[in-house]
Design an enzyme around this catalytic site. Structure first.
Site, PDB file in Angstrom:
ATOM      1  N   PRO A  21       0.847  -1.192   0.000  1.00  0.00           N
ATOM      2  CA  PRO A  21       0.000   0.000   0.000  1.00  0.00           C
ATOM      3  C   PRO A  21       0.883   1.242   0.000  1.00  0.00           C
ATOM      4  CG  PRO A  21      -0.015  -1.067   2.179  1.00  0.00           C
ATOM      5  CD  PRO A  21       0.839  -1.911   1.291  1.00  0.00           C
ATOM      6  N   ALA A  23       0.170   5.306  -0.105  1.00  0.00           N
ATOM      7  CA  ALA A  23      -0.814   6.386  -0.169  1.00  0.00           C
ATOM      8  C   ALA A  23      -0.390   7.412  -1.214  1.00  0.00           C
ATOM      9  CB  ALA A  23      -0.938   7.044   1.205  1.00  0.00           C
ATOM     10  N   GLN A  76      -6.302  -1.909   2.594  1.00  0.00           N
ATOM     11  CA  GLN A  76      -5.724  -1.578   3.910  1.00  0.00           C
ATOM     12  C   GLN A  76      -6.553  -0.520   4.638  1.00  0.00           C
ATOM     13  OE1 GLN A  76      -2.190   0.866   4.721  1.00  0.00           O
ATOM     14  NE2 GLN A  76      -1.260  -0.973   5.578  1.00  0.00           N
ATOM     15  N   CYS A 106       2.235   3.326   9.995  1.00  0.00           N
ATOM     16  CA  CYS A 106       2.373   4.667   9.409  1.00  0.00           C
ATOM     17  C   CYS A 106       3.051   5.621  10.403  1.00  0.00           C
ATOM     18  CB  CYS A 106       1.009   5.221   9.001  1.00  0.00           C
ATOM     19  SG  CYS A 106       1.177   6.823   8.202  1.00  0.00           S
ATOM     20  N   LYS A 147       0.099  -4.857   9.106  1.00  0.00           N
ATOM     21  CA  LYS A 147       1.373  -4.357   8.591  1.00  0.00           C
ATOM     22  C   LYS A 147       1.994  -3.471   9.665  1.00  0.00           C
ATOM     23  CE  LYS A 147       3.397  -2.066   4.516  1.00  0.00           C
ATOM     24  NZ  LYS A 147       3.705  -0.699   4.971  1.00  0.00           N
ATOM     25  N   ASN A 208       9.455  -6.568   4.409  1.00  0.00           N
ATOM     26  CA  ASN A 208       9.327  -5.327   3.633  1.00  0.00           C
ATOM     27  C   ASN A 208      10.444  -4.345   3.993  1.00  0.00           C
ATOM     28  OD1 ASN A 208       7.449  -2.384   4.108  1.00  0.00           O
ATOM     29  ND2 ASN A 208       8.019  -3.111   2.084  1.00  0.00           N
ATOM     30  N   GLY A 209      10.913  -3.672   2.961  1.00  0.00           N
ATOM     31  CA  GLY A 209      11.889  -2.610   3.147  1.00  0.00           C
ATOM     32  C   GLY A 209      13.111  -2.807   2.276  1.00  0.00           C
ATOM     33  N   ASP A 210      13.374  -1.825   1.408  1.00  0.00           N
ATOM     34  CA  ASP A 210      14.587  -1.789   0.580  1.00  0.00           C
ATOM     35  C   ASP A 210      14.677  -2.910  -0.452  1.00  0.00           C
ATOM     36  OD1 ASP A 210      15.180   0.352   2.188  1.00  0.00           O
ATOM     37  OD2 ASP A 210      16.760  -0.666   3.336  1.00  0.00           O
ATOM     38  N   ARG A 233       8.490   1.463  -2.739  1.00  0.00           N
ATOM     39  CA  ARG A 233       9.005   2.601  -3.511  1.00  0.00           C
ATOM     40  C   ARG A 233       9.536   2.200  -4.882  1.00  0.00           C
ATOM     41  NH1 ARG A 233      13.012   4.568   0.851  1.00  0.00           N
ATOM     42  NH2 ARG A 233      12.911   2.326   1.221  1.00  0.00           N
TER      43      ARG A 233
HETATM   44  C1  LIG Z   1       4.672   7.851  -0.323  1.00  0.00           C
HETATM   45  C2  LIG Z   1       4.488   6.634   0.561  1.00  0.00           C
HETATM   46  C3  LIG Z   1       3.217   6.290   0.969  1.00  0.00           C
HETATM   47  C4  LIG Z   1       3.020   5.170   1.782  1.00  0.00           C
HETATM   48  N1  LIG Z   1       1.751   4.800   2.131  1.00  0.00           N
HETATM   49  C5  LIG Z   1       1.560   3.700   2.883  1.00  0.00           C
HETATM   50  C6  LIG Z   1       0.243   3.258   3.212  1.00  0.00           C
HETATM   51  O1  LIG Z   1      -0.776   3.833   2.776  1.00  0.00           O
HETATM   52  N2  LIG Z   1       0.129   2.162   4.020  1.00  0.00           N
HETATM   53  C7  LIG Z   1       1.233   1.483   4.477  1.00  0.00           C
HETATM   54  O2  LIG Z   1       1.080   0.493   5.202  1.00  0.00           O
HETATM   55  N3  LIG Z   1       2.472   1.864   4.156  1.00  0.00           N
HETATM   56  C8  LIG Z   1       2.656   2.933   3.357  1.00  0.00           C
HETATM   57  N4  LIG Z   1       3.929   3.286   2.999  1.00  0.00           N
HETATM   58  C9  LIG Z   1       5.063   2.433   3.413  1.00  0.00           C
HETATM   59  C10 LIG Z   1       5.364   1.356   2.370  1.00  0.00           C
HETATM   60  O3  LIG Z   1       4.249   0.507   2.154  1.00  0.00           O
HETATM   61  C11 LIG Z   1       6.562   0.488   2.791  1.00  0.00           C
HETATM   62  O4  LIG Z   1       6.282  -0.120   4.018  1.00  0.00           O
HETATM   63  C12 LIG Z   1       7.861   1.283   2.930  1.00  0.00           C
HETATM   64  O5  LIG Z   1       7.994   2.270   1.924  1.00  0.00           O
HETATM   65  C13 LIG Z   1       9.099   0.360   2.902  1.00  0.00           C
HETATM   66  O6  LIG Z   1       9.131  -0.377   1.720  1.00  0.00           O
HETATM   67  P1  LIG Z   1      10.085   0.016   0.463  1.00  0.00           P
HETATM   68  O7  LIG Z   1      11.486   0.064   0.978  1.00  0.00           O
HETATM   69  O8  LIG Z   1       9.839  -1.086  -0.534  1.00  0.00           O
HETATM   70  O9  LIG Z   1       9.632   1.365  -0.015  1.00  0.00           O
HETATM   71  C14 LIG Z   1       4.138   4.392   2.197  1.00  0.00           C
HETATM   72  C15 LIG Z   1       5.413   4.753   1.754  1.00  0.00           C
HETATM   73  C16 LIG Z   1       5.599   5.840   0.946  1.00  0.00           C
HETATM   74  C17 LIG Z   1       6.992   6.190   0.476  1.00  0.00           C
END
Ligand SMILES: Cc1cc2nc3c(=O)[nH]c(=O)nc-3n(C[C@H](O)[C@H](O)[C@H](O)COP(=O)(O)O)c2cc1C
Length: 344
Positions: A21, A23, A76, A106, A147, A208-210, A233
């Site tokens: 997810p 946002a 979500q 969040c 999450k 999750n992450g990176d 991302r």
């Molecule tokens: C712009 C933005 C919006 C996000 N919105 C949500 C969201 O609505 N719900 C959620 O659980 N995480 C949200 N996240 C977090 C991501 O889902 C994820 O947990 C986090 O970016 C780490 O993963 P990544 O390294 O693949 O980016 C958001 C992250 C970003 C950058």
């Protein structure tokens, strides 16, 4: 490495690679784009306020079209009131979504402070347990997941207790972003702490992450023992990243990235879909944030980004794309499958 099977309750994912997810980004048009590229086992909506939905009694924009959208689809929710979560989950179960996820990660000040929700709840595993139980009650036979981050702060790394509380109250999966809320994105993910959560519960954990390519996905799965990975991302930059990871998990060669011509077609079609939905000006403005992420890594991407973030309508948008990514001669791009992408 053998392909792990990711089951969330009765739902068996075709591939344990999940789109997060996000946002402001993972709307229906973007979800459609990700599905067309393939390799993604489950995709989530943006987070939705259960309270705003239940109290306003109108369908949030973020849920428009969800009933008829392809499955599997995760939705979500966020809130801190069990009754509101239960009611929103009951409504989602009528829509037959595939998974109902609760946001406990969040770190935004508005969500953590004013609403005392999101990652603030990581301080309080018992409340998380009550919220999960409420969602499970409302969801009927739709699986519920949670999450989380590693904790509200580095000093309070509560992920293990939180995950146990979620499991004990009926969660069927947990996604763990390997940072605490106060770390935002400032440090590398702590995979060992995700591994601790994996060892602490018997439901599947999604790491999750990176994760930004096949190698980082494999490394994350190996280091954590998780049942799947979630990407946020990188999908905004390369929405085809899921097919790369899935191929690698199958031991197949990683497919090449779309050609520049294909990426150009993707950009124009994504913009066309946004304009069809939101109108010429608003759709173009909403498209800026996507367009400025696409094409990164390609020579000339930076001036393209600078220009596209000022596009005000379709004429502007097309002129900028034409200036930076001119259509190639008569080369037939491999976009046949993409052509149908955004036809409303
Ligand atoms: C712009 C933005 C919006 C996000 N919105 C949500 C969201 O609505 N719900 C959620 O659980 N995480 C949200 N996240 C977090 C991501 O889902 C994820 O947990 C986090 O970016 C780490 O993963 P990544 O390294 O693949 O980016 C958001 C992250 C970003 C950058």
């Amino acid at each position: 490495m053998t392909l792990p099977t990711l089951r969330i309750g009765a739902l068996v994912l075709a591939t344990p690679v999940v789109a997060a997810p996000v946002a402001g980004f993972t709307d229906a048009i973007f979800r459609d784009l990700v599905r067309r590229f393939g390799g993604c086992g489950l995709i989530f909506t943006e987070m939705i306020s259960a309270g705003a939905w239940v109290e306003a009694k109108t369908l949030p924009d973020r849920l428009r079209g969800v009933e008829s959208e392809a499955r599997p689809l995760g939705v979500q929710l966020w809130d801190r009131a069990p009754d509101l979560i239960a009611e929103a989950a009951a409504r989602l179960s009528v829509m037959r979504v595939s998974v109902i996820d609760l946001n406990f990660g969040c770190p935004k000040r508005r969500i953590m402070g004013k609403h005392a929700a999101g990652a603030t709840l990581l301080r309080d595993p018992a409340t998380i347990g009550r919220l999960v139980a409420a969602a499970v009650r409302g969801a009927g036979n739709i699986p519920v997941s949670a999450k989380i981050r590693l904790g509200p702060s580095f000093a309070a790394r509560t992920a293990v207790e939180v995950a146990r509380a979620a499991e004990a109250n009926g969660a069927q999966a947990i996604t763990v972003h390997g940072r605490t809320a106060d770390q935002h994105y400032g440090v590398p993910c702590q995979l060992e702490m995700i591994a601790e959560v994996v060892r602490a519960v018997s439901i599947p954990v999604i790491a999750n992450g990176d994760v930004h390519d096949a190698a980082s996905a494999l490394q994350t799965l190996r280091a954590t023992g998780a049942a799947g990975v979630m990407v946020a991302r990188e999908a905004l930059v390369r929405p085809w990243v899921f097919r790369e990871i899935t191929a690698a998990l199958h031991g197949e060669p990683v497919p090449s990235a779309p050609t520049l011509a294909e990426q150009r077609a993707m950009l124009l079609m994504h913009h066309g879909a946004m304009v069809a939905r939101d109108g010429d000006r608003h759709g173009t403005i909403m498209m800026r944030k996507f367009a400025s992420r696409y094409l990164s890594g390609i020579p000339g991407a930076r001036p393209f980004r600078d220009a596209i973030t000022r596009a005000g309508d379709t004429a502007d948008f097309h002129a900028i794309v034409e200036r930076f990514v001119p259509e190639e001669g008569r080369e037939e791009p491999r976009v046949r499958d993409l052509r149908a992408l955004f036809t409303p």
